[in-house]
Design a protein around this motif. Structure first.
Motif, mmCIF file in Angstrom:
data_model
loop_
_atom_site.group_PDB
_atom_site.id
_atom_site.type_symbol
_atom_site.label_atom_id
_atom_site.label_comp_id
_atom_site.label_asym_id
_atom_site.label_seq_id
_atom_site.Cartn_x
_atom_site.Cartn_y
_atom_site.Cartn_z
ATOM 1 N N ARG A 128 47.707 18.085 28.438
ATOM 2 C CA ARG A 128 47.645 16.803 29.144
ATOM 3 C C ARG A 128 46.209 16.291 29.304
ATOM 4 N NH1 ARG A 128 52.347 14.358 28.473
ATOM 5 N NH2 ARG A 128 54.111 15.659 29.130
ATOM 6 N N ARG A 149 47.898 9.570 35.707
ATOM 7 C CA ARG A 149 49.126 9.628 34.907
ATOM 8 C C ARG A 149 49.267 10.994 34.227
ATOM 9 N NH1 ARG A 149 48.426 5.096 33.129
ATOM 10 N NH2 ARG A 149 47.271 5.585 31.229
ATOM 11 N N SER A 150 48.166 11.517 33.719
ATOM 12 C CA SER A 150 48.203 12.841 33.090
ATOM 13 C C SER A 150 48.543 13.922 34.104
ATOM 14 C CB SER A 150 46.843 13.144 32.438
ATOM 15 O OG SER A 150 46.550 12.229 31.411
ATOM 16 N N ARG A 152 50.394 13.558 36.834
ATOM 17 C CA ARG A 152 51.820 13.466 37.142
ATOM 18 C C ARG A 152 52.651 14.137 36.059
ATOM 19 N NH1 ARG A 152 55.515 10.082 35.222
ATOM 20 N NH2 ARG A 152 53.984 8.577 34.457
ATOM 21 N N ARG A 153 52.320 13.895 34.819
ATOM 22 C CA ARG A 153 53.078 14.499 33.730
ATOM 23 C C ARG A 153 52.891 16.016 33.691
ATOM 24 N NH1 ARG A 153 51.288 9.878 29.287
ATOM 25 N NH2 ARG A 153 52.769 8.264 29.994
ATOM 26 N N THR A 156 55.003 17.563 36.398
ATOM 27 C CA THR A 156 56.411 17.538 35.991
ATOM 28 C C THR A 156 56.703 18.668 35.016
ATOM 29 O OG1 THR A 156 56.489 15.135 36.287
ATOM 30 C CG2 THR A 156 58.222 16.135 34.952
ATOM 31 N N ASP A 157 55.804 18.880 34.060
ATOM 32 C CA ASP A 157 55.994 19.955 33.088
ATOM 33 C C ASP A 157 55.939 21.334 33.742
ATOM 34 O OD1 ASP A 157 56.082 17.988 31.177
ATOM 35 O OD2 ASP A 157 54.008 18.261 30.514
ATOM 36 N N GLU A 183 50.899 7.080 41.204
ATOM 37 C CA GLU A 183 51.502 7.888 40.144
ATOM 38 C C GLU A 183 52.317 9.047 40.706
ATOM 39 O OE1 GLU A 183 51.837 7.777 36.908
ATOM 40 O OE2 GLU A 183 50.833 5.850 36.729
#
Length: 645
Positions: A128, A149-150, A152-153, A156-157, A183
Motif C-alpha cells: 500500500r 486512502r492507502s 484505510r485500504r 481493511t486488508d 477516509e
C-alpha cells in the motif's frame, strides 16, 4: 574422574560468581545473563591461573596463606570484570527487555505466529506504499489524502482488529488530520459468515445444554455477519421470535494476537516517529485494547443494553439472560428495517420530523441525564419498526460520562444558546485538562467568535462545521480531548447523518442547543437546585458543627501568642524514598571515588612488607581498594539504569 571433578568445580565457581555478582550489584539482573557472563569470565581466566602462580613464584607446596591471598586477589579481579560487563549490558540491553529462559521456551510458538503475522502486515504496508512513513525520517506528505486512502485500504486488508482500530481513530478528529478522519470513517468490517458447523459448538457451549431444548427453530443461514459476530434468527420453544448473536469461534484468539502486535507497533512508532509521539500511539493502543476486550465479552454488552434502556425512551431489545453468556446473546427480534434500508420516504413529512426529534432527544437525554449513551448510531444501528417506532441495535460501543463532565457539557450548550463566551470558556476548561501555556483571554475571544458564527445555525456547513471548528480550536490551544468526550463528539457526528435520513432539513446543533437548554433548565431548576443544596448541606453539617470550636481555639492561640503553623515537607513516603535513594547513591559515589583514588595511589607505590616473593603489601591493598571502588561504582550505575528501564 578428574574431568568430572573439574566440571563440578567449574560449575560451583560459576554459581558463586553469579550469586556474588547479583548481590554486589544490588539489582535483579537476569539469571541467564549472569550465568553466561560468569561462565565466560571463568573460562577465559581459568587457563591463565597457572601463569599467574608461576609469575608470583607459587606452586602446590606453597604455604596456604600466600595461596589464599592470591585467590582473594584473583576472585576480586574476576568479580570486578564481571560487574563491569553486567553493568554495560544493563545499559545497552536492559534485563526487562530480555525474556527469561522459561518465557523464551514457552513463547516460541507465539513468537512464530507473531513473525508470520508481522510478515503479512509488512507486506500489506509495503504493497500500500506506507513503509516510507514508518521510520524516523518519514516522507513529508504524511497528511495527504493519498496517504489516508492507502492507510484505510491497508487496515481493511489487515483484518478485524485493525479495521476496528481505524474506526476508533476516525473518532479522534482532535488527533488526526481531516483527510484521515474522512477516509477512516468509511471503514466497514462486513465479512463472509462462518459455516454453521463452526458456530453451533459455541452456542451449545454457552447454553450448557442441547440447542434443541431452547430453540424450536434456528436458521443456520445468518441474517447478518460482521467481523466479530454473526446474527441468526430463531424461535424459542414457547414460540417467541428472537435473534441469536454469536461470536465467531476464532475471533477472541485472533483479536488477542493482533492486539499484541498492535501494542508492539505503537511502542515502536512512538519511539521512532515524530507523528507517533504527537498522537500518543501507545495511549491510543491501550485504550483501544481495553474497549475491544470489553466488546468481546457479551455480558458487558448486555449491561450496556440495560443502561441505555433505562436512560432513553427509545426501544431497546429485551435480553433473555438465561440463554445469554460471554459469547452468545439471545434477544428479542425487532420486526422492521434499519434506516439504511428502510423506505423512509413512505412516511409523512411531519412524522419524519417527529422521529428525528425523538431520536435526538433520546440520545441527548442519554448523554446529559444518565451519562450512558449509545456511541455508534449509524443508520444500520437504528431500526424503523413495522409499527413506525425507532429502536436501537448493537450495544458493543457505549459511552459513559460522570456527573461533573455531564454538568460541564450542559453548561456549554446552555452558554452557547445564551451566547455567553465566558461561561462557554469555563465549561471547556472544566471538560478538558488545562494546558500549561494557555492564554485564557485569547481562548475566550475565539470561543466568542465561534458562538457568534455558528450560534444562529446559518453558517455554511451546519453542525458538521461547528464540530470541526470546535475541535480545531481546542487542539490549536493545546487541549487533549479525553476519550469519553471524543465518544460524545463521535456520537453526535454520526447521529447527524442518521438524522438527515429522517429529516434532511434538521440542524443537529440548533436542535441540540434547544434540547440541551431544556435539559439544562431541568437539571438547574428549582427542584434540582434544592436537591443539590440538600446534598451539600448533609455533607457540610458535620464540618459546620465543629467549626465554632475550631475558630474559638484559633482565637485563643492568637491571644496567647501560641499559634503555630506546621508545614511538613517531604511528608509523602515516595518523596522521602526518592531523597534517600539520591543520598545513598551520592554516598556510594563519594566512597567509591575515595577508594579508587586510594587504590591507585597504593598500586603505584613500591615497597612495604612482602606477602609473596613477587607481591608487596601496598600493591595488594591497592588492588583490594580498586575492587571495592569498582564494586560500588557498578552498583550505583546498575541501580540508575535499572530504575530508568
Amino acid at each position: 574422574m578428574d574431568a568430572l571433578g573439574g566440571a563440578i568445580g567449574a560449575l560451583v565457581n560459576v554459581l558463586i560468581l553469579i550469586y556474588v555478582a547479583r548481590r554486589l550489584l544490588g539489582v535483579p539482573v537476569g539469571w541467564g545473563r549472569a550465568a553466561l557472563v560468569s561462565a565466560a569470565v571463568f573460562a577465559v581466566t581459568y587457563e591463565s591461573l597457572d601463569a599467574v602462580m608461576a609469575h608470583y613464584g607459587l606452586d602446590q607446596d606453597t604455604e596456604p596463606l600466600p595461596l589464599t591471598l592470591l585467590l582473594v586477589v584473583s576472585v576480586g579481579c574476576l568479580i570486578t570484570f564481571e560487574l563491569i560487563v553486567l553493568t554495560l549490558l544493563e545499559v545497552f540491553i536492559p534485563t526487562r527487555n530480555v525474556p527469561s529462559f522459561t518465557q523464551f521456551v514457552t513463547g516460541i510458538p507465539a513468537a512464530l505466529r507473531r513473525v508470520r503475522r508481522y510478515v503479512a502486515i509488512w507486506w500489506i504496508v509495503t504493497r500500500r506504499g506506507l513503509s516510507a512513513y514508518l521510520g524516523p525520517a518519514s516522507k513529508g506528505d504524511v497528511e495527504s489524502p493519498r496517504v489516508a486512502r492507502s492507510l484505510r485500504r491497508a487496515l481493511t486488508d489487515a483484518g478485524v482488529t485493525f479495521v476496528k482500530f481505524g474506526q476508533m481513530l476516525s473518532t479522534r478528529a482532535d488527533l488526526l488530520p481531516p483527510a484521515f478522519v474522512r477516509e477512516l470513517s468509511k471503514l466497514h468490517s462486513q465479512v463472509e459468515a462462518e459455516p454453521w458447523a463452526a458456530v453451533r459448538p459455541v452456542i451449545d457451549d454457552e447454553l450448557g445444554r442441547p440447542l434443541e431444548e431452547v430453540f424450536a427453530e434456528l436458521d443456520e443461514t445468518p441474517l447478518a455477519a460482521a467481523s466479530v459476530a454473526q446474527i441468526h434468527t430463531a424461535r424459542l420453544v414457547d414460540g417467541t421470535d428472537v435473534v441469536v448473536k454469536v461470536q465467531r469461534p476464532r475471533a477472541r484468539r485472533q483479536v488477542t494476537a493482533d492486539l499484541d502486535i498492535l501494542d508492539r507497533m505503537a511502542h515502536r512508532l512512538e519511539k521512532t516517529t515524530v507523528w507517533g509521539r504527537q498522537i500518543g500511539a501507545v495511549g491510543l493502543s491501550d485504550g483501544f485494547a481495553a474497549s475491544l476486550h470489553e466488546e468481546l465479552d457479551y455480558r458487558v454488552e448486555v449491561a450496556n443494553m440495560r443502561g441505555v434502556a433505562a436512560a432513553s425512551s427509545l426501544k431497546v431489545p429485551q435480553v433473555y439472560d438465561q440463554f445469554s453468556g460471554e459469547r452468545v446473546i439471545v434477544m428479542e427480534r425487532l420486526h422492521g428495517q434499519p434506516l439504511s434500508a428502510a423506505d423512509v420516504d413512505a412516511l409523512a413529512p411531519h412524522r419524519r420530523a417527529e422521529l428525528a426529534e425523538e431520536l435526538l432527544s433520546g440520545v441527548l437525554r442519554q448523554i446529559f441525564v444518565t451519562g450512558v449513551f449509545h456511541a455508534d448510531l449509524h443508520p444500520g444501528n437504528v431500526v424503523l419498526t413495522d409499527d413506525g417506532e425507532l429502536a436501537l441495535l448493537d450495544f458493543g460501543s457505549v459511552g459513559r460520562l460522570d456527573r461533573p463532565t455531564r454538568s460541564a457539557l450542559v453548561m456549554l450548550l446552555f452558554a452557547v444558546e445564551r451566547q455567553d463566551s465566558i461561561a462557554a470558556t469555563d465549561a471547556l476548561l472544566d471538560l478538558m485538562d488545562r494546558p500549561d501555556d494557555l492564554d485564557d483571554r485569547d481562548l475566550e475571544r475565539e470561543v466568542g467568535g465561534l458562538i457568534v458564527r455558528y450560534g444562529d445555525g446559518l453558517a455554511p456547513g451546519g453542525s458538521a462545521a461547528m464540530f470541526t471548528a470546535l475541535l480545531d480550536l481546542v487542539v490549536r490551544h493545546g487541549f487533549r480531548v479525553p476519550p469519553q468526550l471524543a465518544a460524545v463528539f463521535r456520537t453526535l457526528g454520526t447521529l447527524d447523518g442518521t438524522l438527515r435520513l429522517l429529516d434532511p432539513d434538521i440542524d443537529l446543533m440548533r436542535t441540540a442547543k434547544a434540547r440541551g437548554a431544556e435539559v439544562a433548565r431541568e437539571l438547574t431548576g428549582r427542584d434540582a437546585i434544592k436537591q443539590q443544596v440538600d446534598h451539600q448541606l448533609a455533607t457540610l453539617l458535620p464540618i459546620l458543627a465543629r467549626l465554632p470550636r475550631r475558630i474559638s481555639r484559633i482565637t485563643e492561640q492568637l491571644e496567647d501568642g501560641t499559634l503555630a503553623v506546621n508545614v511538613r515537607t517531604l511528608g509523602h513516603p515516595v518523596d522521602r524514598a526518592y531523597l534517600a535513594g539520591i543520598g545513598g547513591q551520592l554516598n556510594l559515589t563519594l566512597l567509591g571515588s575515595a577508594l579508587g583514588i586510594g587504590g591507585l595511589y597504593l598500586l603505584t607505590r613500591d615497597g612495604g612488607p612482602m606477602l609473596l616473593p613477587q607481591l608487596a603489601l601496598w600493591p595488594f591493598l591497592g588492588v583490594t581498594l580498586l575492587f571495592l571502588a569498582f564494586t560500588l561504582g557498578a552498583r550505583v550505575l546498575a541501580s540508575i539504569f535499572f530504575r530508568e528501564h
